[in-house]
Design a protein around this motif. Structure first.
Motif, PDB file in Angstrom:
ATOM      1  N   THR A 108       0.814  -1.215   0.000  1.00 46.93           N
ATOM      2  CA  THR A 108       0.000   0.000   0.000  1.00 46.93           C
ATOM      3  C   THR A 108       0.852   1.271   0.000  1.00 46.93           C
ATOM      4  O   THR A 108       0.297   2.358   0.111  1.00 46.93           O
ATOM      5  CB  THR A 108      -0.927   0.028   1.227  1.00 46.93           C
ATOM      6  N   ARG A 109       2.161   1.117  -0.133  1.00 41.39           N
ATOM      7  CA  ARG A 109       3.037   2.290  -0.148  1.00 41.39           C
ATOM      8  C   ARG A 109       2.709   3.185  -1.325  1.00 41.39           C
ATOM      9  O   ARG A 109       2.394   2.711  -2.411  1.00 41.39           O
ATOM     10  CB  ARG A 109       4.491   1.853  -0.220  1.00 41.39           C
ATOM     11  N   THR A 110       2.817   4.463  -1.106  1.00 37.31           N
ATOM     12  CA  THR A 110       2.568   5.429  -2.181  1.00 37.31           C
ATOM     13  C   THR A 110       3.856   5.978  -2.775  1.00 37.31           C
ATOM     14  O   THR A 110       3.812   6.710  -3.747  1.00 37.31           O
ATOM     15  CB  THR A 110       1.716   6.596  -1.660  1.00 37.31           C
ATOM     16  N   ASP A 111       5.002   5.610  -2.205  1.00 36.21           N
ATOM     17  CA  ASP A 111       6.272   6.133  -2.705  1.00 36.21           C
ATOM     18  C   ASP A 111       6.933   5.229  -3.745  1.00 36.21           C
ATOM     19  O   ASP A 111       7.996   5.534  -4.247  1.00 36.21           O
ATOM     20  CB  ASP A 111       7.239   6.376  -1.544  1.00 36.21           C
ATOM     21  N   ASP A 124       6.370   3.806  -7.408  1.00 34.83           N
ATOM     22  CA  ASP A 124       5.469   4.110  -8.512  1.00 34.83           C
ATOM     23  C   ASP A 124       5.477   3.093  -9.645  1.00 34.83           C
ATOM     24  O   ASP A 124       5.029   3.375 -10.738  1.00 34.83           O
ATOM     25  CB  ASP A 124       5.795   5.488  -9.084  1.00 34.83           C
TER      26      ASP A 124
END
Length: 135
Positions: A2-5, A7
């Protein structure tokens, strides 16, 4: 996951059904002892630019180590690992402080496989980072 960093959409975990006829084979009948599993997990990440190696390998390592934090950064010995999905990090004591990689991949079959290796490849012609080593 679920990391947003991170891409890159190519990274993930795949779950494969495993079992049926595979589970009817004795654990010591082949090199791989994992005969009681119902699911295999496969961790994957892909990219094209070699300059991105550290970033993408790092993401996958962090995912793996987070999932196995309670067992030293690798699966528990009883669960093992599937040699068809080789991971040299399992042989790195800095990344795997749990069960030895030989145990994860080969379980109780490791000693027998070492004897086979000594007989059929005494000069270690066929080898790679996770291959059987002579005793």
């Amino acid at each position: 996951m679920t990391r947003t960093d991170h891409d890159h959409p190519g990274g993930g975990v795949s779950l494969y059904t495993h079992g049926g006829k595979v589970n009817t084979v004795a654990p010591d009948a082949t090199a791989t002892p994992h005969r009681d599993a119902s699911i295999k997990m496969f961790y994957v990440n892909g990219w094209e630019d070699p300059e991105d190696d550290a970033r993408h390998i790092g993401w996958l390592r962090e995912l793996y180590e987070d999932l196995y934090a309670d067992t030293g950064g690798a699966p528990a010995a009883a669960d093992g690992a599937f040699i068809n999905y080789p991971d040299t990090d399992l042989a790195d004591p800095a990344r795997n402080t749990g069960a030895p990689w030989q145990t994860l991949y080969f379980g109780d079959n490791h000693r027998r496989l070492q004897r086979v290796k000594a007989k059929w490849d005494p000069r270690d012609v066929f080898h790679h980072a996770l291959s059987i080593r002579r005793a």
